[in-house]
Scaffold this motif. Sequence first.
Motif, PDB file in Angstrom:
ATOM      1  N   ASN A  14       0.771  -1.285   0.000  1.00 10.61           N
ATOM      2  CA  ASN A  14      -0.079   0.122   0.005  1.00 10.61           C
ATOM      3  C   ASN A  14       0.966   1.284   0.249  1.00 10.61           C
ATOM      4  O   ASN A  14       0.521   2.378  -0.476  1.00 10.61           O
ATOM      5  CB  ASN A  14      -0.969  -0.192   1.266  1.00 10.61           C
ATOM      6  CG  ASN A  14      -1.988  -0.921   0.787  1.00 10.61           C
ATOM      7  OD1 ASN A  14      -2.532  -1.209  -0.087  1.00 10.61           O
ATOM      8  ND2 ASN A  14      -2.989  -1.303   2.067  1.00 10.61           N
ATOM      9  N   THR A  23       0.499   4.200  -2.655  1.00  8.37           N
ATOM     10  CA  THR A  23       0.298   5.827  -2.483  1.00  8.37           C
ATOM     11  C   THR A  23       1.373   6.802  -3.104  1.00  8.37           C
ATOM     12  O   THR A  23       1.121   7.852  -3.141  1.00  8.37           O
ATOM     13  CB  THR A  23       0.131   5.985  -0.847  1.00  8.37           C
ATOM     14  OG1 THR A  23       1.280   5.583  -0.302  1.00  8.37           O
ATOM     15  CG2 THR A  23      -1.146   5.227  -0.341  1.00  8.37           C
ATOM     16  N   TYR A  49      -6.894   4.870 -11.143  1.00  2.65           N
ATOM     17  CA  TYR A  49      -5.970   5.546  -9.966  1.00  2.65           C
ATOM     18  C   TYR A  49      -5.173   6.564 -11.232  1.00  2.65           C
ATOM     19  O   TYR A  49      -3.824   6.440 -11.322  1.00  2.65           O
ATOM     20  CB  TYR A  49      -4.885   4.558  -9.486  1.00  2.65           C
ATOM     21  CG  TYR A  49      -5.451   3.584  -8.524  1.00  2.65           C
ATOM     22  CD1 TYR A  49      -6.746   3.821  -8.133  1.00  2.65           C
ATOM     23  CD2 TYR A  49      -4.929   2.382  -8.413  1.00  2.65           C
ATOM     24  CE1 TYR A  49      -7.427   2.964  -7.169  1.00  2.65           C
ATOM     25  CE2 TYR A  49      -5.534   1.431  -7.688  1.00  2.65           C
ATOM     26  CZ  TYR A  49      -6.848   1.593  -6.974  1.00  2.65           C
ATOM     27  OH  TYR A  49      -7.327   0.818  -6.166  1.00  2.65           O
ATOM     28  N   LYS A  70      -5.513   8.016  -1.910  1.00  2.00           N
ATOM     29  CA  LYS A  70      -5.073   8.245  -0.517  1.00  2.00           C
ATOM     30  C   LYS A  70      -5.922   7.221   0.479  1.00  2.00           C
ATOM     31  O   LYS A  70      -7.174   7.342   0.314  1.00  2.00           O
ATOM     32  CB  LYS A  70      -5.465   9.537  -0.236  1.00  2.00           C
ATOM     33  CG  LYS A  70      -4.581  10.689  -0.788  1.00  2.00           C
ATOM     34  CD  LYS A  70      -4.906  12.050  -0.629  1.00  2.00           C
ATOM     35  CE  LYS A  70      -4.084  13.174  -1.360  1.00  2.00           C
ATOM     36  NZ  LYS A  70      -3.665  13.021  -2.652  1.00  2.00           N
TER      37      LYS A  70
END
Length: 116
Positions: free
Chosen positions: A13, A17, A56, A61
């Motif tokens: 993750n 991000t 994306y 976020k």
Amino acid sequence: MGTNNKLILEEANAAMTKGDYEGFLSFCTDDTVWTFVGEQTLRGKEAVRAYMAETYLEPPKFMVKNLIAEGDFVTALGNIDLKDKDGKSTSYSYCDVWRFLDGKMAELTAFVIEAE
């Protein structure tokens, strides 16, 4: 094993991000299956890669509220903000259930709803 899988998901993750989608995909099996309940199922890295390119447009976020690990599964509960092609941000609440295989993310079952 569950704790290690939590760390793997956190690292994946973190790559996501930062917009490092290939880095994220390196944590997935080649034949990974992602099911967005009530919407669609993606089969294999190529399908996931195409989904990420379309969805994306900017790195998402995340705000993970809980990560729960048990055996080969890690469940993530939280919120995610995504921007569309017009730059409009939408917030979603999600519950992701990941199944791991040999230290890689093999399967995702995602429950995602637009937040109020």
